[in-house]
Design a protein around this motif. Structure first.
Motif, mmCIF file in Angstrom:
data_model
loop_
_atom_site.group_PDB
_atom_site.id
_atom_site.type_symbol
_atom_site.label_atom_id
_atom_site.label_comp_id
_atom_site.label_asym_id
_atom_site.label_seq_id
_atom_site.Cartn_x
_atom_site.Cartn_y
_atom_site.Cartn_z
ATOM 1 N N PHE A 8 0.832 -1.214 0.000
ATOM 2 C CA PHE A 8 0.000 0.000 0.000
ATOM 3 C C PHE A 8 0.864 1.260 0.000
ATOM 4 O O PHE A 8 0.349 2.374 0.185
ATOM 5 C CB PHE A 8 -0.929 0.030 1.220
ATOM 6 C CG PHE A 8 -2.146 -0.855 1.093
ATOM 7 C CD1 PHE A 8 -2.701 -1.154 -0.148
ATOM 8 C CD2 PHE A 8 -2.770 -1.362 2.225
ATOM 9 C CE1 PHE A 8 -3.838 -1.958 -0.255
ATOM 10 C CE2 PHE A 8 -3.910 -2.161 2.126
ATOM 11 C CZ PHE A 8 -4.434 -2.471 0.891
ATOM 12 N N GLN A 62 3.048 2.380 2.205
ATOM 13 C CA GLN A 62 2.891 3.068 3.500
ATOM 14 C C GLN A 62 4.220 3.577 4.052
ATOM 15 O O GLN A 62 5.015 2.803 4.591
ATOM 16 C CB GLN A 62 2.189 2.135 4.497
ATOM 17 C CG GLN A 62 0.736 1.912 4.081
ATOM 18 C CD GLN A 62 -0.019 0.932 4.948
ATOM 19 O OE1 GLN A 62 0.575 0.092 5.604
ATOM 20 N NE2 GLN A 62 -1.346 1.025 4.917
ATOM 21 N N LEU A 94 4.818 10.226 7.368
ATOM 22 C CA LEU A 94 5.657 11.415 7.610
ATOM 23 C C LEU A 94 5.800 11.674 9.105
ATOM 24 O O LEU A 94 4.805 11.662 9.833
ATOM 25 C CB LEU A 94 4.969 12.627 6.987
ATOM 26 C CG LEU A 94 5.530 13.130 5.669
ATOM 27 C CD1 LEU A 94 4.626 14.201 5.103
ATOM 28 C CD2 LEU A 94 6.946 13.654 5.830
ATOM 29 N N GLY A 100 -4.932 8.826 1.070
ATOM 30 C CA GLY A 100 -4.041 8.060 1.939
ATOM 31 C C GLY A 100 -3.649 8.801 3.197
ATOM 32 O O GLY A 100 -2.511 9.214 3.358
ATOM 33 N N GLU A 155 -8.933 6.418 2.275
ATOM 34 C CA GLU A 155 -7.918 5.463 2.753
ATOM 35 C C GLU A 155 -8.346 4.043 2.386
ATOM 36 O O GLU A 155 -9.438 3.608 2.746
ATOM 37 C CB GLU A 155 -7.728 5.616 4.269
ATOM 38 C CG GLU A 155 -6.780 4.614 4.894
ATOM 39 C CD GLU A 155 -5.392 4.581 4.254
ATOM 40 O OE1 GLU A 155 -4.665 5.581 4.323
ATOM 41 O OE2 GLU A 155 -5.030 3.539 3.673
ATOM 42 N N ASP A 192 -10.690 2.686 -2.133
ATOM 43 C CA ASP A 192 -9.576 2.823 -3.062
ATOM 44 C C ASP A 192 -9.860 4.075 -3.900
ATOM 45 O O ASP A 192 -10.896 4.147 -4.567
ATOM 46 C CB ASP A 192 -9.553 1.560 -3.942
ATOM 47 C CG ASP A 192 -8.488 1.610 -5.020
ATOM 48 O OD1 ASP A 192 -7.932 2.692 -5.276
ATOM 49 O OD2 ASP A 192 -8.242 0.553 -5.620
ATOM 50 N N ILE A 193 -8.962 5.029 -3.869
ATOM 51 C CA ILE A 193 -9.213 6.293 -4.580
ATOM 52 C C ILE A 193 -9.441 6.058 -6.076
ATOM 53 O O ILE A 193 -10.220 6.777 -6.711
ATOM 54 C CB ILE A 193 -8.052 7.315 -4.360
ATOM 55 C CG1 ILE A 193 -8.366 8.694 -4.975
ATOM 56 C CG2 ILE A 193 -6.739 6.809 -4.915
ATOM 57 C CD1 ILE A 193 -9.429 9.460 -4.299
ATOM 58 N N ASN A 227 0.249 12.973 0.625
ATOM 59 C CA ASN A 227 1.514 12.255 0.529
ATOM 60 C C ASN A 227 1.135 10.945 -0.145
ATOM 61 O O ASN A 227 0.629 10.038 0.490
ATOM 62 C CB ASN A 227 2.082 12.052 1.939
ATOM 63 C CG ASN A 227 3.277 11.130 1.971
ATOM 64 O OD1 ASN A 227 3.878 10.847 0.938
ATOM 65 N ND2 ASN A 227 3.631 10.660 3.156
ATOM 66 N N TYR A 244 3.425 3.820 -5.442
ATOM 67 C CA TYR A 244 3.276 2.786 -6.479
ATOM 68 C C TYR A 244 2.173 3.113 -7.480
ATOM 69 O O TYR A 244 2.097 2.496 -8.536
ATOM 70 C CB TYR A 244 3.032 1.403 -5.824
ATOM 71 C CG TYR A 244 1.663 1.232 -5.203
ATOM 72 C CD1 TYR A 244 0.714 0.392 -5.782
ATOM 73 C CD2 TYR A 244 1.303 1.913 -4.042
ATOM 74 C CE1 TYR A 244 -0.547 0.236 -5.218
ATOM 75 C CE2 TYR A 244 0.052 1.761 -3.470
ATOM 76 C CZ TYR A 244 -0.861 0.920 -4.058
ATOM 77 O OH TYR A 244 -2.114 0.779 -3.501
#
Ligand code: SAM
Length: 291
Positions: free
Chosen positions: A24, A26, A29, A54, A75, A100-101, A125, A129
């Motif tokens: 994903f 991940q 930050l 996300g 998310e 899922d966007i 952020n 992928y």
């Protein structure tokens, strides 16, 4: 203390027994200065709605919620939903959407903003992928996003914002710059993420143009022709176009005619062509019935 403070992040991850999923993308930050800089770059204020892609454990979401009218955060990872309910419990202007966007129907979703008439900015952020599919999904949704301020792999940010006659310039530069201006705002070192990715990142600021950069009869064909022209970067435009359209005498005669109309030399390379050049080429190819 902020969610992104290293000790707070660690405590949240431990409390919820969270383990990172590489598939994903991940990388969370953990630098509050950078988060503030992202919000400043995006010029977020109470007159703006934000879409975040996300949210992770909410490091950026917290900064966005404090500054924006409302935040809608998509998310994909179910395991993060209860964590976000915990970390963002003090905000009443955040909606987390467990989707899922790439599959989200954004036109419908944005109607759920309390004030859907405010300008919408995308701040994120991104999971690296799928950076390009996400950007194309957002652009193609036809929602009039005012601005995208998004973190991505530095190399991809360079490709999107590249000018002709550079190594980074290609069909991705054209696909985005046709609709948006694109500029790298600042570079982010890999050390500010947990876990640290193995590439550096950049914040790219993209602002929608009032009208697309060039006039072209068929947008999809423009992108198709520009893609074909970069398949073999070291080869000439002629070579790439004959690979795409065919090598028969009839096709070659039409190609010659199209290049003449577009005022382009056959031995030029795709990377030397501006978006205006590609638009002329695309219209000329259509006019000689090459698709
Ligand atoms: N915003 C957080 C931060 O800055 O710390 C997390 C950023 S992390 C690079 C990317 C996030 O995107 C992860 O939370 C991941 O689960 C989520 N994600 C990955 N693929 C997604 C998708 N297709 N749709 C929505 N979210 C996705």
């Amino acid at each position: 203390m902020r969610i992104a403070d290293k000790t707070v992040t660690r405590a949240i991850l431990e409390r919820h027994g969270f383990t990172f999923k590489k598939s994903f993308g991940q990388n969370f930050l953990t630098d509050t200065n950078i988060l503030q800089k992202i919000v400043d770059t995006a010029e977020i204020d109470k007159g703006v709605n934000v879409i975040e892609i996300g949210p992770g454990i909410g490091a950026l979401t917290e900064f966005l919620a404090e500054n924006a009218a409302e935040v809608m955060a998509f998310e994909i990872d179910d395991r993060l939903i209860p964590i976000l309910a915990d970390t963002l419990r003090d905000f009443d202007n955040v909606q987390v959407v467990n989707q899922d966007i790439l599959k989200a129907d954004l036109q419908t979703q944005i109607k759920a903003f309390k004030n859907p008439d405010l300008p919408i900015k995308v701040v994120a952020n991104l999971p690296y992928y799928i950076t390009t599919p996400i950007l194309m999904h957002l652009i193609e949704s036809k929602i009039p996003f005012q601005e995208f301020v998004v973190m991505m792999q530095k190399e991809v940010a360079d490709r999107i914002s590249a000018e002709p006659n550079t190594k980074a310039y290609g069909s991705l530069s054209i696909a985005v710059q046709y609709y948006m201006t694109a500029k790298v705002a600042f570079i982010v070192p890999r050390t500010v993420f947990v876990p640290a990715p193995n590439v550096d990142s950049a914040i790219l600021k993209m602002t929608r143009r009032e009208t697309p950069l060039v006039d072209v009869k068929n947008e999809d064909f423009l992108f198709d022709v520009s893609k074909a022209s970069f398949v073999h970067r070291r080869k000439t435009l002629w070579n790439n176009l004959t690979n795409r359209f065919g090598k028969s005498d009839e096709v070659k005669a039409k190609l010659e005619k199209a290049l003449e109309i577009a005022e382009l030399a056959p031995n030029v390379r795709g990377e030397a062509l501006s978006i205006e050049d590609f638009a002329r080429l695309s219209d000329a190819l259509e006019s000689v019935a090459l698709y």
